[in-house]
Design an enzyme around this catalytic site. Structure first.
Site, PDB file in Angstrom:
ATOM      1  CG  ASP A  16      45.451  41.982  33.377  1.00 41.05           C
ATOM      2  OD1 ASP A  16      45.804  41.193  32.505  1.00 41.05           O
ATOM      3  OD2 ASP A  16      45.064  41.433  34.653  1.00 41.05           O
ATOM      4  N   PRO A  58      20.195  51.147  40.556  1.00 39.78           N
ATOM      5  CG  PRO A  58      20.225  52.773  41.898  1.00 39.78           C
ATOM      6  CD  PRO A  58      19.171  52.179  40.986  1.00 39.78           C
TER       7      PRO A  58
END
Length: 148
Positions: A16, A58
Site C-alpha cells: 500500500d 471455496p
C-alpha cells in the site's frame, strides 16, 4: 500432517502507499498456498474437479492476526496445512514468517463443494473423500480424523 512451505518475495505491487503489504494480498498468498498444498498431495485443481466432480473448495470463513508488517523486498515463508476436517468443510492453517518472526497467522475454512443438483446458480457441500483426507493427513500415514 502434510505441510507445504512456500517462499516468496514481497513485491512492490503487494504494498500500500505506506510501503507495507496491503492486507488482502495475504489472502491471495494463502489461496495460492492452499492450491499448492493440494497439488503436493496429488490433487491439483483441474484433476480434483475431474476426479471428484466438484467445483473446488471455496472460502466460507477466515480469521487472521497481523502481528508484524511485511514490506517491499522482504522474503517471507508461508507454511500451510489442513488443521481439521469435518464432514464437508475443513480448516486450513497458514503461518507466514518474515525471517524467524511470525508475521501473520490465519485459519481459512473451506467447503468441499459441487454443483447443486437442482439449481445451477448454487453450490452444495459434499463429504470430503477419504483419499483426500488421507493424502493431506499425517505424514506417518494416519489420516486426519474428521470431527463428527
Amino acid at each position: 500432517m502434510l505441510t507445504h512451505t512456500h517462499v516468496r518475495p514481497i513485491e512492490w505491487g503487494d504494498c500500500d502507499p505506506a510501503g507495507i503489504v496491503f492486507h488482502p494480498r495475504y489472502l491471495a498468498y494463502f489461496d495460492h498456498c492452499t492450491n499448492l498444498l493440494f497439488a503436493e498431495a496429488g490433487f491439483d485443481l483441474a484433476s480434483l474437479q475431474e476426479r471428484f466432480a466438484v467445483v473446488g473448495y471455496p472460502v466460507v470463513d477466515l480469521r487472521g492476526r497481523f502481528l508484524v508488517p511485511c514490506r517491499y523486498g522482504d522474503e517471507v515463508r508461508i507454511e500451510t496445512r489442513v488443521a481439521e476436517f469435518r464432514n464437508t468443510s475443513f480448516d486450513v492453517r497458514h503461518l507466514l514468517h518474515r525471517g524467524e518472526v511470525l508475521a501473520v497467522e490465519a485459519t481459512v475454512t473451506r467447503v468441499w463443494a459441487g454443483p447443486h443438483p437442482h439449481d445451477s446458480q448454487r453450490l452444495q457441500g459434499r463429504p470430503v473423500p477419504e483419499t483426500v483426507r488421507m493424502a493431506l493427513g499425517r505424514s506417518d500415514g494416519e489420516g486426519v480424523e474428521p470431527r463428527r
